[in-house]
Design a protein around this motif. Sequence first.
Motif, short mmCIF file in Angstrom:
data_model
loop_
_atom_site.label_atom_id
_atom_site.label_comp_id
_atom_site.label_asym_id
_atom_site.label_seq_id
_atom_site.Cartn_x
_atom_site.Cartn_y
_atom_site.Cartn_z
N TYR A 193 -11.27 -4.70 -16.65
CA TYR A 193 -11.75 -5.28 -17.90
C TYR A 193 -10.97 -6.56 -18.24
CZ TYR A 193 -13.20 -5.59 -22.81
OH TYR A 193 -13.70 -6.02 -24.00
N ILE A 194 -9.65 -6.52 -18.07
CA ILE A 194 -8.83 -7.70 -18.33
C ILE A 194 -9.21 -8.85 -17.40
CG2 ILE A 194 -6.46 -8.63 -18.29
CD1 ILE A 194 -5.50 -5.82 -19.12
N LYS A 195 -9.44 -8.54 -16.14
CA LYS A 195 -9.84 -9.58 -15.18
C LYS A 195 -11.17 -10.21 -15.57
CE LYS A 195 -7.32 -7.76 -11.15
NZ LYS A 195 -7.46 -7.11 -9.82
N GLN A 196 -12.11 -9.39 -16.06
CA GLN A 196 -13.39 -9.91 -16.49
C GLN A 196 -13.24 -10.81 -17.70
OE1 GLN A 196 -16.39 -9.78 -15.01
NE2 GLN A 196 -17.09 -11.14 -16.67
N ILE A 197 -12.39 -10.39 -18.64
CA ILE A 197 -12.13 -11.20 -19.83
C ILE A 197 -11.54 -12.54 -19.44
CG2 ILE A 197 -10.65 -11.36 -21.87
CD1 ILE A 197 -13.03 -9.56 -22.34
N ARG A 198 -10.63 -12.53 -18.48
CA ARG A 198 -10.02 -13.78 -18.02
C ARG A 198 -11.07 -14.71 -17.40
NH1 ARG A 198 -4.50 -13.84 -14.90
NH2 ARG A 198 -3.77 -15.27 -16.50
N LYS A 199 -11.99 -14.16 -16.61
CA LYS A 199 -13.04 -14.98 -16.00
C LYS A 199 -13.90 -15.66 -17.07
CE LYS A 199 -13.54 -12.33 -11.69
NZ LYS A 199 -14.44 -11.45 -10.90
N GLU A 200 -14.04 -15.00 -18.20
CA GLU A 200 -14.84 -15.55 -19.30
C GLU A 200 -14.07 -16.60 -20.10
OE1 GLU A 200 -15.90 -12.13 -21.57
OE2 GLU A 200 -17.11 -11.24 -19.98
N GLY A 201 -12.82 -16.83 -19.72
CA GLY A 201 -11.99 -17.77 -20.47
C GLY A 201 -11.57 -17.24 -21.82
N ASP A 202 -11.58 -15.91 -21.95
CA ASP A 202 -11.29 -15.29 -23.24
C ASP A 202 -10.04 -14.42 -23.13
OD1 ASP A 202 -11.75 -14.70 -25.94
OD2 ASP A 202 -13.88 -14.35 -25.61
N THR A 203 -9.69 -13.75 -24.23
CA THR A 203 -8.55 -12.85 -24.26
C THR A 203 -8.93 -11.56 -24.99
OG1 THR A 203 -7.73 -13.80 -26.33
CG2 THR A 203 -6.91 -14.77 -24.29
N VAL A 204 -8.09 -10.56 -24.88
CA VAL A 204 -8.37 -9.28 -25.53
C VAL A 204 -7.06 -8.66 -26.00
CG1 VAL A 204 -8.22 -7.92 -23.39
CG2 VAL A 204 -9.65 -7.10 -25.28
N GLY A 205 -7.12 -7.88 -27.08
CA GLY A 205 -5.93 -7.22 -27.61
C GLY A 205 -5.76 -5.82 -27.05
N GLY A 206 -4.88 -5.06 -27.67
CA GLY A 206 -4.63 -3.70 -27.19
C GLY A 206 -3.57 -3.00 -28.01
N VAL A 207 -3.20 -1.81 -27.57
CA VAL A 207 -2.24 -0.97 -28.28
C VAL A 207 -1.17 -0.48 -27.31
CG1 VAL A 207 -1.91 1.18 -29.59
CG2 VAL A 207 -3.97 -0.22 -29.95
N VAL A 208 0.08 -0.52 -27.75
CA VAL A 208 1.19 0.06 -27.01
C VAL A 208 1.69 1.28 -27.80
CG1 VAL A 208 3.57 -0.26 -26.22
CG2 VAL A 208 1.89 -2.10 -25.94
N THR A 209 1.78 2.41 -27.12
CA THR A 209 2.34 3.62 -27.72
C THR A 209 3.78 3.79 -27.24
OG1 THR A 209 0.21 4.74 -27.89
CG2 THR A 209 2.16 6.15 -27.84
N CYS A 210 4.66 4.18 -28.14
CA CYS A 210 6.07 4.39 -27.78
C CYS A 210 6.50 5.79 -28.17
CB CYS A 210 6.95 3.36 -28.48
SG CYS A 210 8.70 3.40 -27.99
N VAL A 211 7.23 6.45 -27.27
CA VAL A 211 7.74 7.79 -27.51
C VAL A 211 9.26 7.77 -27.30
CG1 VAL A 211 7.62 10.21 -26.84
CG2 VAL A 211 5.58 8.76 -26.63
N ILE A 212 9.99 8.26 -28.31
CA ILE A 212 11.46 8.31 -28.24
C ILE A 212 11.88 9.78 -28.31
CG2 ILE A 212 13.60 7.43 -29.21
CD1 ILE A 212 11.93 5.33 -30.71
N GLN A 213 12.59 10.23 -27.29
CA GLN A 213 12.96 11.64 -27.17
C GLN A 213 14.48 11.81 -27.16
OE1 GLN A 213 10.44 11.89 -23.59
NE2 GLN A 213 9.31 13.54 -24.59
#
Length: 353
Positions: A193-213
Amino acid sequence: MAGNSYGTLFRITTFGESHGEALGGIIDGCPSGIALDFDAIQLEMSRRKPGQSAIVTQRKEPDDVQFLSGIFEGKTTGTPIGFIIPNTNQKSDDYSHIKDNYRPSHADYVYDQKYGFRDYRGGGRSSARETASRVVAGAIAKQMLSDIKINAYVSAVGPLALETPYQDLDFSKIESNPVRCPDEAMAATMEDYIKQIRKEGDTVGGVVTCVIQNVPVGLGEPVFDKLHAELGKAMLSINAVKGFEFGSGFEGSKMKGSQHNDLYNPDGTTKTNLSGGIQGGISNGMDIYFKVAFKPVATIMQKQDSLNNKGEITEMTGKGRHDPCVVPRAVPIVEAMAAIVLADFHLINKTYK
């Protein structure tokens, strides 16, 4: 310019611009006698550095850390740790087209209005490249907190979301793919999906999850310096972050108290952990987990209207080397800022004893 430092006792001050000679920082408050693993520090830098895969910016920077002070014979001395990260692959001409123009959703306009002057090369101080210095400090903080485990991973890219609870994931798979998603099938889908977005000359966001143990009970203060408030501040200080939620987050607002309360076990642990490991602003010994939302990168390779310094609307197209999706490289930054927050509270707790 204020606001270049973070922390109370364990404190990091960063300096430098994206296209300057170097980035760097000073770490105050690191205790003496900590034997540093320099390979581990450099590994953290390699996880953040540009040019590491086909789905990130192709700027080539080794991001080699050079320590200048505060370390002797491989151990911290207790004095300020100074370091620099030389910039070796600047292409400042890529930004000549925005010398007099303000890119949409960038800091260009507000910098010029606030300071009356700006470094337009790569965004200068507002560039996400500043976070390299934070990763150095976070890597040292991790070694201070060797018993605490901090793992972040990509849990969403655009509309693609990994719904598997973190307890069912194998964190050892996070580094097995360029997206840094521990689910191999979802990682492959996200990468395509990211590669396709790049081909379109566009960008995309996302989410990072963090776990602290393995967090001890007692980190954080009950009023203004709540642990989750400081984690939120730290995460929201990262470039492109638009949201932070911990524990049950916004979903918890839909629940009844009888459903949301974490009931105790005899040893003080809880049967559930909708609190996200923090109660009353203080860690309770359970896993701390949170999500960090990143917007799409503002520079896109498409024509857009922009504003110039004469108040005219002009057409421009993004140039240079940019991430089509920032979240894969944001994973070590999220971990670093979490480690810095915990290291600070760890030292503050020592003042009570």
